[in-house]
Design a protein around this motif. Structure first.
Motif, PDB file in Angstrom:
ATOM      1  N   SER A  20       7.822  -1.237   6.736  1.00 37.83           N
ATOM      2  CA  SER A  20       6.904  -0.105   6.970  1.00 37.83           C
ATOM      3  C   SER A  20       5.536  -0.375   6.362  1.00 37.83           C
ATOM      4  O   SER A  20       4.502   0.048   6.896  1.00 37.83           O
ATOM      5  CB  SER A  20       7.501   1.171   6.362  1.00 37.83           C
ATOM      6  OG  SER A  20       8.721   1.475   7.004  1.00 37.83           O
ATOM      7  N   ARG A  21       5.579  -1.103   5.187  1.00 39.75           N
ATOM      8  CA  ARG A  21       4.283  -1.422   4.564  1.00 39.75           C
ATOM      9  C   ARG A  21       3.451  -2.349   5.449  1.00 39.75           C
ATOM     10  O   ARG A  21       2.245  -2.184   5.562  1.00 39.75           O
ATOM     11  CB  ARG A  21       4.545  -2.062   3.209  1.00 39.75           C
ATOM     12  CG  ARG A  21       3.275  -2.325   2.412  1.00 39.75           C
ATOM     13  CD  ARG A  21       3.590  -2.794   1.025  1.00 39.75           C
ATOM     14  NE  ARG A  21       4.328  -1.745   0.306  1.00 39.75           N
ATOM     15  CZ  ARG A  21       4.816  -1.904  -0.926  1.00 39.75           C
ATOM     16  NH1 ARG A  21       4.655  -3.041  -1.558  1.00 39.75           N
ATOM     17  NH2 ARG A  21       5.491  -0.919  -1.512  1.00 39.75           N
ATOM     18  N   ARG A  22       4.096  -3.317   6.094  1.00 42.13           N
ATOM     19  CA  ARG A  22       3.341  -4.211   7.003  1.00 42.13           C
ATOM     20  C   ARG A  22       2.766  -3.425   8.191  1.00 42.13           C
ATOM     21  O   ARG A  22       1.632  -3.620   8.585  1.00 42.13           O
ATOM     22  CB  ARG A  22       4.253  -5.322   7.504  1.00 42.13           C
ATOM     23  CG  ARG A  22       4.607  -6.337   6.409  1.00 42.13           C
ATOM     24  CD  ARG A  22       5.530  -7.386   6.980  1.00 42.13           C
ATOM     25  NE  ARG A  22       5.889  -8.373   5.934  1.00 42.13           N
ATOM     26  CZ  ARG A  22       6.774  -9.364   6.127  1.00 42.13           C
ATOM     27  NH1 ARG A  22       7.347  -9.493   7.342  1.00 42.13           N
ATOM     28  NH2 ARG A  22       7.049 -10.200   5.154  1.00 42.13           N
ATOM     29  N   ALA A  23       3.617  -2.585   8.729  1.00 35.75           N
ATOM     30  CA  ALA A  23       3.118  -1.772   9.851  1.00 35.75           C
ATOM     31  C   ALA A  23       1.972  -0.881   9.401  1.00 35.75           C
ATOM     32  O   ALA A  23       0.993  -0.672  10.121  1.00 35.75           O
ATOM     33  CB  ALA A  23       4.257  -0.926  10.418  1.00 35.75           C
ATOM     34  N   TRP A  24       2.190  -0.419   8.175  1.00 38.60           N
ATOM     35  CA  TRP A  24       1.113   0.457   7.656  1.00 38.60           C
ATOM     36  C   TRP A  24      -0.191  -0.316   7.489  1.00 38.60           C
ATOM     37  O   TRP A  24      -1.272   0.173   7.796  1.00 38.60           O
ATOM     38  CB  TRP A  24       1.572   1.024   6.313  1.00 38.60           C
ATOM     39  CG  TRP A  24       0.522   1.899   5.679  1.00 38.60           C
ATOM     40  CD1 TRP A  24       0.248   3.180   5.939  1.00 38.60           C
ATOM     41  CD2 TRP A  24      -0.384   1.480   4.653  1.00 38.60           C
ATOM     42  NE1 TRP A  24      -0.760   3.645   5.168  1.00 38.60           N
ATOM     43  CE2 TRP A  24      -1.187   2.570   4.336  1.00 38.60           C
ATOM     44  CE3 TRP A  24      -0.576   0.279   3.958  1.00 38.60           C
ATOM     45  CZ2 TRP A  24      -2.162   2.520   3.381  1.00 38.60           C
ATOM     46  CZ3 TRP A  24      -1.564   0.251   3.014  1.00 38.60           C
ATOM     47  CH2 TRP A  24      -2.337   1.349   2.727  1.00 38.60           C
ATOM     48  N   LEU A  25      -0.113  -1.561   6.995  1.00 35.88           N
ATOM     49  CA  LEU A  25      -1.307  -2.390   6.834  1.00 35.88           C
ATOM     50  C   LEU A  25      -1.977  -2.667   8.181  1.00 35.88           C
ATOM     51  O   LEU A  25      -3.200  -2.643   8.304  1.00 35.88           O
ATOM     52  CB  LEU A  25      -0.952  -3.700   6.132  1.00 35.88           C
ATOM     53  CG  LEU A  25      -0.558  -3.596   4.658  1.00 35.88           C
ATOM     54  CD1 LEU A  25      -0.116  -4.951   4.106  1.00 35.88           C
ATOM     55  CD2 LEU A  25      -1.731  -3.061   3.837  1.00 35.88           C
ATOM     56  N   SER A  26      -1.175  -2.920   9.202  1.00 37.81           N
ATOM     57  CA  SER A  26      -1.732  -3.171  10.547  1.00 37.81           C
ATOM     58  C   SER A  26      -2.458  -1.937  11.069  1.00 37.81           C
ATOM     59  O   SER A  26      -3.565  -2.016  11.612  1.00 37.81           O
ATOM     60  CB  SER A  26      -0.621  -3.576  11.518  1.00 37.81           C
ATOM     61  OG  SER A  26       0.018  -4.764  11.050  1.00 37.81           O
ATOM     62  N   ILE A  27      -1.749  -0.795  10.855  1.00 34.30           N
ATOM     63  CA  ILE A  27      -2.382   0.449  11.325  1.00 34.30           C
ATOM     64  C   ILE A  27      -3.681   0.705  10.566  1.00 34.30           C
ATOM     65  O   ILE A  27      -4.701   1.116  11.117  1.00 34.30           O
ATOM     66  CB  ILE A  27      -1.408   1.621  11.168  1.00 34.30           C
ATOM     67  CG1 ILE A  27      -0.218   1.427  12.119  1.00 34.30           C
ATOM     68  CG2 ILE A  27      -2.087   2.947  11.449  1.00 34.30           C
ATOM     69  CD1 ILE A  27       0.904   2.421  11.904  1.00 34.30           C
ATOM     70  N   THR A  28      -3.604   0.436   9.241  1.00 33.14           N
ATOM     71  CA  THR A  28      -4.795   0.646   8.414  1.00 33.14           C
ATOM     72  C   THR A  28      -5.942  -0.241   8.849  1.00 33.14           C
ATOM     73  O   THR A  28      -7.111   0.174   8.929  1.00 33.14           O
ATOM     74  CB  THR A  28      -4.471   0.388   6.941  1.00 33.14           C
ATOM     75  OG1 THR A  28      -3.400   1.240   6.539  1.00 33.14           O
ATOM     76  CG2 THR A  28      -5.684   0.648   6.061  1.00 33.14           C
TER      77      THR A  28
END
Length: 416
Positions: A28-36
């Motif tokens: 989820s953190r990676r996805a969050w970084l991509s979204i960010t």
């Protein structure tokens, strides 16, 4: 709101959104970084495209026209007075009672036409007496000649003395002298009789009679002036020019009132009628007074002008326009494009790179709505005629050609 204030306004909102969607695990953190990262890119793009743009001030728009050269007529305007080419007063040369008038007042008369008849009886008697005296003198001269012809052969034969011959010769010569005197008296009497028929010395229009029929007229005891005759098919226009005008004409080698072989043009004159219209015929300056009147500082100038329709009446005042000079291939610009100040006159010239240049010029005479430029401008350059008040030297401008209808407003006549 500037760019920094705009960013400070957006960043707190983005941080709040990111806290709510912060992931709990690594994926989820990676996805969050991509979204960010995507959100940051979008925000950066929005900030770039929505930033306030720097506006470049528009170039000043000015109207320009090309500098041209042409022949410019320089006129002077003066107040003139019309007078007849010939104005003759008809006077009675002998004394007597006016017997007859042989013309219609105000009509056209021919040269030699009989105008008045003065009672000739007295002068006919003088002629008859003089003729009789002449005949008597001729008879006495004839007798003296016969006496001389008789004495000459007698003297040759010594039958007559030298004294007799001398007396006969003297008597004959005295008789011939008496004939000459009598002939002169007869001629004078006939001339005096001829004066009883008053005729016109010129052709022209005659005035009303100055003496009524039956009036005693004559140079001594009676009324002398009988009428006036005016020849007005050609009139003369008299006006005065200043000494300054004379000096200016001399500076340009213009010879007023005389033949001028240095120029291709003549100093002609046009006049204005009483109704304000221009007289259709032109006249030429044929005389200029060689001296200046010390009381007025002016000198008299005269022009002759045809008057076939008698539109010009002797004695009337009129406005005279005189061609004083012709400036060949002169540079003339609209007067409204010039700026005149204490240090001189200048005009804005637009260079080929659309940069306005402040150009000082030397001015000549003002001609109508234009002014002649003596020095400082060349043919083909572009000058600013409208909008120069917002310019300064070296400013970039947007030149626009002057409209044709503006040029149509310029008058065709050039007056000084």
């Amino acid at each position: 709101m500037n760019f920094q204030q705009h960013n400070l306004h957006i960043y707190p909102k983005v941080k709040a959104i990111l806290r709510k969607i912060r992931p709990r695990n690594r994926k989820s953190r990676r996805a969050w970084l991509s979204i960010t990262l995507v959100i940051l890119i979008v925000v950066a793009s929005l900030c770039f495209f929505l930033r306030p743009k720097t506006q470049t001030p528009p170039l000043p728009v000015v109207e320009v026209e090309d500098v041209t050269t042409e022949d410019v007529n320089i006129y002077g305007e003066y107040v003139g007075r019309i007078r007849a080419q010939q104005f003759v007063e008809i006077h009675a040369r002998v004394e007597g009672y006016l017997e007859k008038m042989c013309f219609k007042e105000g009509s056209y008369i021919e040269k030699g036409q009989t105008l008045f008849i003065i009672d000739p009886k007295l002068y006919e008697a003088h002629v008859n007496r003089a003729r009789a005296v002449l005949n008597k003198a001729k008879a006495q001269a004839e007798k003296a000649r016969h006496d001389l012809d008789r004495i000459k052969p007698l003297y040759a034969q010594n039958a007559a003395s030298q004294l007799d011959l001398d007396n006969a010769q003297a008597a004959y010569e005295s008789a011939m002298a008496e004939v000459t005197v009598s002939q002169a008296d007869l001629t004078q009497a006939e001339l005096t009789l001829g004066y009883t028929r008053v005729s016109s010395p010129i052709s022209g229009f005659i005035s009303e009679r100055m003496a009524d029929i039956g009036t005693l007229v004559g140079p001594s005891g009676g009324k002398s002036l009988l009428a006036t005759v005016v020849k007005s098919d050609t009139v003369r226009v008299d006006f005065s020019m200043t000494a300054l005008d004379y000096l200016r004409s001399k500076d340009r080698n213009v010879n007023l009132g005389g033949p001028d072989e240095k120029h291709k043009w003549d100093s002609f004159v046009t006049i204005t009628l009483a109704d304000g219209s221009e007289y259709p015929y032109k006249g030429l300056v044929d005389f200029a007074d060689p001296k200046v009147d010390p009381k007025t500082g002016t000198f008299s100038v005269r022009a002759e002008m045809p008057n076939p329709g008698r539109s010009l009446l002797p004695g009337e005042f009129t406005k005279v326009k005189v061609l004083l000079d012709v400036r060949e291939q002169a540079v003339d610009v609209p007067t409204k494009s010039l700026v005149i100040e204490k240090n001189g006159a200048y005009i804005f010239v637009v260079r080929p790179d659309s940069v306005a240049e402040k150009r000082f010029v030397e001015l000549g005479p003002e001609v109508g709505n234009n002014t002649i430029v003596e020095r400082g401008l060349a043919k083909g350059e572009k000058i600013v005629v409208e909008g120069y008040h917002k310019l300064s030297h070296g400013m970039k401008v947007q030149p626009v050609a002057v409209r044709a209808d503006d040029n149509m407003k310029e008058p065709e006549d050039n007056n000084q």
